[in-house]
Design a protein around this motif. Sequence first.
Motif, PDB file in Angstrom:
ATOM      1  N   CYS A  97       0.835  -1.207   0.000  1.00 15.73           N
ATOM      2  CA  CYS A  97       0.000   0.000   0.000  1.00 15.73           C
ATOM      3  C   CYS A  97       0.867   1.253   0.000  1.00 15.73           C
ATOM      4  CB  CYS A  97      -0.916   0.015   1.220  1.00 15.73           C
ATOM      5  SG  CYS A  97      -2.311  -1.124   1.119  1.00 15.73           S
ATOM      6  N   ASN A 136     -11.650   3.226   7.541  1.00 21.38           N
ATOM      7  CA  ASN A 136     -10.666   3.869   8.413  1.00 21.38           C
ATOM      8  C   ASN A 136     -11.142   5.284   8.731  1.00 21.38           C
ATOM      9  OD1 ASN A 136      -8.228   5.520   9.117  1.00 21.38           O
ATOM     10  ND2 ASN A 136      -7.226   3.536   8.914  1.00 21.38           N
ATOM     11  N   PHE A 184     -11.778   3.558   1.400  1.00 23.25           N
ATOM     12  CA  PHE A 184     -11.337   4.019   2.717  1.00 23.25           C
ATOM     13  C   PHE A 184     -11.117   2.864   3.682  1.00 23.25           C
ATOM     14  CE2 PHE A 184     -12.468   7.832   0.830  1.00 23.25           C
ATOM     15  CZ  PHE A 184     -12.460   8.927   1.674  1.00 23.25           C
ATOM     16  N   GLU A 185     -11.713   1.687   3.373  1.00 22.03           N
ATOM     17  CA  GLU A 185     -11.639   0.510   4.243  1.00 22.03           C
ATOM     18  C   GLU A 185     -12.113   0.822   5.659  1.00 22.03           C
ATOM     19  OE1 GLU A 185      -7.642  -0.943   3.943  1.00 22.03           O
ATOM     20  OE2 GLU A 185      -7.970  -1.786   1.960  1.00 22.03           O
ATOM     21  N   ARG A 225      -7.152   1.396   0.350  1.00 27.97           N
ATOM     22  CA  ARG A 225      -6.659   2.747   0.608  1.00 27.97           C
ATOM     23  C   ARG A 225      -5.165   2.817   0.343  1.00 27.97           C
ATOM     24  NH1 ARG A 225      -4.907   3.011   6.234  1.00 27.97           N
ATOM     25  NH2 ARG A 225      -5.297   1.003   7.232  1.00 27.97           N
ATOM     26  N   THR A 235      -1.588   4.596   1.060  1.00 25.85           N
ATOM     27  CA  THR A 235      -0.878   5.401   2.052  1.00 25.85           C
ATOM     28  C   THR A 235       0.374   5.975   1.399  1.00 25.85           C
ATOM     29  OG1 THR A 235       0.328   3.427   2.815  1.00 25.85           O
ATOM     30  CG2 THR A 235      -1.698   3.992   3.966  1.00 25.85           C
ATOM     31  N   TYR A 247      -8.761   8.208   7.620  1.00 28.56           N
ATOM     32  CA  TYR A 247      -8.125   8.185   6.299  1.00 28.56           C
ATOM     33  C   TYR A 247      -8.503   9.402   5.461  1.00 28.56           C
ATOM     34  CZ  TYR A 247      -6.675   6.731   1.673  1.00 28.56           C
ATOM     35  OH  TYR A 247      -6.085   6.682   0.442  1.00 28.56           O
ATOM     36  N   GLN A 248      -7.518   9.960   4.785  1.00 30.82           N
ATOM     37  CA  GLN A 248      -7.723  11.072   3.866  1.00 30.82           C
ATOM     38  C   GLN A 248      -7.282  10.645   2.469  1.00 30.82           C
ATOM     39  OE1 GLN A 248      -9.046  14.314   4.751  1.00 30.82           O
ATOM     40  NE2 GLN A 248      -9.599  13.078   6.529  1.00 30.82           N
TER      41      GLN A 248
END
Length: 533
Positions: free
Chosen positions: A188, A232, A229-230, A210, A212, A235-236
Amino acid sequence: MHINHLPEDILISIFKHTCYMEFYTTNQWEEKLLLLSICKKWRVMMLPMVYNYVSIFSTGWDKFNENTAGEAISQKKSGFTTTNATLFSENENLYLAKIMHIHIDCTLKPFPSILSALTTLESNARKWPQVKKLLFEINHDIKALRLNESNNVLDECNIDETVKRLTILLPSLTKIESKGIGQNVNVCALIGCLTANYNQQATHILSYSRLTGTGTQLFCKLKHLQIDFECNKGYQPPRASSERLEYLSLRGISHNNFWSCFANKNESENIKFTNLKTLCLNYENLHGAAREILSFPALQHLEVFSIDGINTVFEHGVFPQKLKNFTLQGTIETIDLLSHLKLPQTSRLKMNLGYHPFEENIDCFATINTISSKADQASVRLISKNSLDSYAIGTVDCPALTTLVLFAPINAEILVKLIKRLPNIYDLSVSKLQHAAILDSDEFLFPNKYPLCQAKTISSSIEYLTLRFTKGEIEVEKATLFAKYLLLRLPSLKTLNAGQLPAAPIRNFVKKQAIGYPFLEKTCFILKGRIGI
């Protein structure tokens, strides 16, 4: 007629179908090369297709075993890599390659296979200058992952060095698509950092997990973004200009604090998606509301999925007067809450509704009536364990409803009432037909006393009818009798799909009644062991 006499556009379609494969091995690629030697015309037309797709498949660099304690053990073994890249370099056709597919098949540690694939590509060319699209796919051994879930098995890798090598190899990349990478945090991070390196030129980012490591860089040319987003909460997604985005798909959303990632410099609380045509939002375990006012002046296609949270995009969103397509998915409970909000008008509405026992106090068709009133055409797929009764059918008022798929128990008598209340429906599918007292009446049991030729037609537009049932809910003989009943009352019917019903009784019935009901001869039947009559 010789194949070369076909119009050029048809030939091109045939060649595209012939050349398309999910990924190529060397032997399969050489088979395609033979087509280039047929004639000059074929070579000119097919050369860009045959050499369009670079594929590399790397697998087997670690092996999964299970010890007596049920724990997964990763062991080194000799892996292999297969690719068609050699044919590009040998024939000096590197400039024709537009798409690269890196396919990794591993147990726990994908990085040895990734590095092997990268080395193979570099040995054939230092750069692939015209490759615009990268497909990066990883297949894990799911059993091994589950057994090692608590161990957080990670690769020892140098992400920065790997990203640098990939960036040099693919300098012109504008589209990045990744699948299966969410199983490994390092991968990821690798794909996220790689994507960030193309923030000045990337136009398409598609990820099924997502990413990272994308940092705070603005993807200034991004038009197409799909990301998960899973669930999260912090998360952004990658930052992108709201003015350039044309397609936005966000899945697994559990919070509404991400919209600022799409804000431009001159935007604070009002974010305008000037050119956005398609918006897909999938909410799960939603917390919090959007603080910004969101404007979608060019939106044409909207898809919203919500199970246990209310999508506040309708409270804070400004939509055009009318959409082309609007899809709603969720439980009756959440869709009912949405029906009280300000929903946009649409040409075509599609609803997929789950209807659970604890929602008995909600009138599902009242909700369907309210939302479908905003559409020119509507299709509904309803799933329920509860039987649809006369009360629920009595509230049906959906002039826009043209397609209805019922995964809910419904008896024959109620179904007839439903058909009468939906005069504009042309496609009806019933999966859980049940017995009804009407099937035991004299009208059905004694057709000589009450001739079928006296049947009154139902004012209906149904052209496609599917009837299915569960054994024990209705006898085959009774279901066959009901099918005959409908055949005489639905003159608009073109196709009856009833694969559980025997063909012979229906065939004999049609032959007997065709004189009085000539439209029966034009009906197509899909019955047990037979298609068409």
